[in-house]
Write an enzyme that holds these catalytic residues in place. Structure first.
Site, mmCIF file in Angstrom:
data_model
loop_
_atom_site.group_PDB
_atom_site.id
_atom_site.type_symbol
_atom_site.label_atom_id
_atom_site.label_comp_id
_atom_site.label_asym_id
_atom_site.label_seq_id
_atom_site.Cartn_x
_atom_site.Cartn_y
_atom_site.Cartn_z
ATOM 1 N N ASP A 101 0.812 -1.221 0.000
ATOM 2 C CA ASP A 101 0.000 0.000 0.000
ATOM 3 C C ASP A 101 0.843 1.268 0.000
ATOM 4 O O ASP A 101 2.062 1.211 0.186
ATOM 5 C CB ASP A 101 -0.948 -0.001 1.218
ATOM 6 N N GLU A 113 -9.795 -2.228 5.673
ATOM 7 C CA GLU A 113 -10.389 -2.016 6.985
ATOM 8 C C GLU A 113 -11.557 -2.994 7.195
ATOM 9 O O GLU A 113 -12.031 -3.616 6.236
ATOM 10 C CB GLU A 113 -10.870 -0.559 7.074
ATOM 11 N N HIS A 125 -7.004 -4.823 10.393
ATOM 12 C CA HIS A 125 -6.785 -4.569 8.968
ATOM 13 C C HIS A 125 -5.491 -5.210 8.463
ATOM 14 O O HIS A 125 -4.554 -5.410 9.225
ATOM 15 C CB HIS A 125 -6.848 -3.066 8.627
ATOM 16 N N ASN A 181 -7.173 -2.937 14.550
ATOM 17 C CA ASN A 181 -8.571 -3.267 14.215
ATOM 18 C C ASN A 181 -8.661 -4.468 13.262
ATOM 19 O O ASN A 181 -9.722 -4.759 12.731
ATOM 20 C CB ASN A 181 -9.279 -2.054 13.595
HETATM 21 C C1 F6R Z 1 1.680 -1.590 6.121
HETATM 22 C C2 F6R Z 1 0.309 -2.084 6.232
HETATM 23 C C3 F6R Z 1 -0.444 -2.094 7.518
HETATM 24 C C4 F6R Z 1 0.417 -2.455 8.745
HETATM 25 C C5 F6R Z 1 -0.420 -2.416 10.014
HETATM 26 C C6 F6R Z 1 0.417 -2.643 11.244
HETATM 27 O O1 F6R Z 1 2.138 -1.690 4.805
HETATM 28 O O2 F6R Z 1 -0.234 -2.443 5.241
HETATM 29 O O3 F6R Z 1 -1.523 -3.001 7.411
HETATM 30 O O4 F6R Z 1 0.960 -3.725 8.559
HETATM 31 O O5 F6R Z 1 -1.063 -1.174 10.132
HETATM 32 O O6 F6R Z 1 1.320 -1.587 11.406
HETATM 33 P P1 F6R Z 1 2.435 -1.584 12.541
HETATM 34 O O7 F6R Z 1 3.399 -2.656 12.175
HETATM 35 O O8 F6R Z 1 3.049 -0.214 12.459
HETATM 36 O O9 F6R Z 1 1.724 -1.863 13.830
#
Ligand code: F6R
Length: 243
Positions: free
Chosen positions: A67, A142, A137, A135
């Site tokens: 992303d 989401e 995701h 959450n």
């Molecule tokens: C990042 C992504 C997100 C993260 C998630 C956890 O490319 O797609 O889904 O993997 O938000 O983020 P952290 O590791 O910062 O807790």
């Protein structure tokens, strides 16, 4: 679904790195799907160390990131393109043309998302690394996202904006509200998926993910029936599990 429990973040980063190094060694022209965020930083450090000490080569490797925020230039220090270069690509022998991160500043974001999905269709992902949001995701898919969703423009939820403010001087106003993200269907198409989870803040979602049936309410749970899906969790993230 295989669950590997480890002691702490260091062990998680080492084990996950070794799984990836093994995959690259077995298939030097592998297509990797990559993630950003706090969780994979230690893993990428280990890949860089291994490259320096053992010379594992990434010359023929192709990568697709999950992303990118809409509105951030590649040079913005919180863009995922910047993150990947800073944490990994600038320190290994990967070929820049083989590196793909959605563009967050194109003239037509919907077309950019379509082109990205098409490119992945043409270069199927062998190994997809992912993290999970508090959450549930994955990527920026989401809760409520459909299991067959493809790369598209997505809206970040308030909970994700709040969680990611830590990377933007703690200021929610600075967090972009939209992103281009691979869909859950895109992620499910990968031949192998590795989810890494660390820390107490993820303990509640880990319990839901592992103990409850799959549901759109927890996007990561939609991977549970994938034939090659591994989760690595540390003790803190696993602390609310029944066993
Ligand atoms: C990042 C992504 C997100 C993260 C998630 C956890 O490319 O797609 O889904 O993997 O938000 O983020 P952290 O590791 O910062 O807790």
């Amino acid at each position: 679904m295989e669950v590997i429990k480890v002691k702490d973040y260091n062990e998680l980063s080492e084990i996950a790195a070794n799984i990836m190094i093994d995959a690259v060694t077995k298939k030097p022209n592998i297509t990797l799907g990559l993630a950003t965020g706090g969780t994979p930083v230690g893993l990428y450090e280990n890949l860089v160390k291994d490259y320096q000490n053992n010379g594992t080569s990434y010359k023929e490797v192709t990568t697709f990131n999950l992303d990118e925020y809409i509105g951030l230039e590649k040079t913005h220090d919180q863009s995922y393109s910047f993150f990947m270069h800073d944490n990994l690509f600038d320190h290994i022998d990967i070929t820049e043309e083989n590196v793909h991160v959605p563009c967050g500043t194109s003239a037509d974001h919907i077309q950019e998302a379509k082109n990205y999905e098409q490119l992945i269709d043409e270069n199927p992902i062998d190994f997809q690394l992912i993290g999970i949001g508090v959450n549930g995701h994955i990527g920026f898919n989401e809760p409520g996202t459909h299991i067959n969703s493809v790369t598209s423009v997505v809206q970040l939820t308030d909970s994700t904006i709040e969680a990611n403010a830590r990377y933007f001087e703690g200021n929610e106003q600075l967090v972009p509200t939209k992103a281009i993200s691979m869909g859950i269907g895109t992620i499910r198409n990968a031949k192998q998926i590795l989810l890494i989870i660390t820390g107490l803040s993820k303990a509640k979602i880990v319990k839901q993910l592992i103990e409850d049936p799959a549901s759109e309410d927890v996007p990561a749970s939609l991977l549970k029936d994938h034939p090659n899906f591994t989760i690595i969790i540390d003790e803190e993230a696993a602390s609310l599990l029944d066993k």
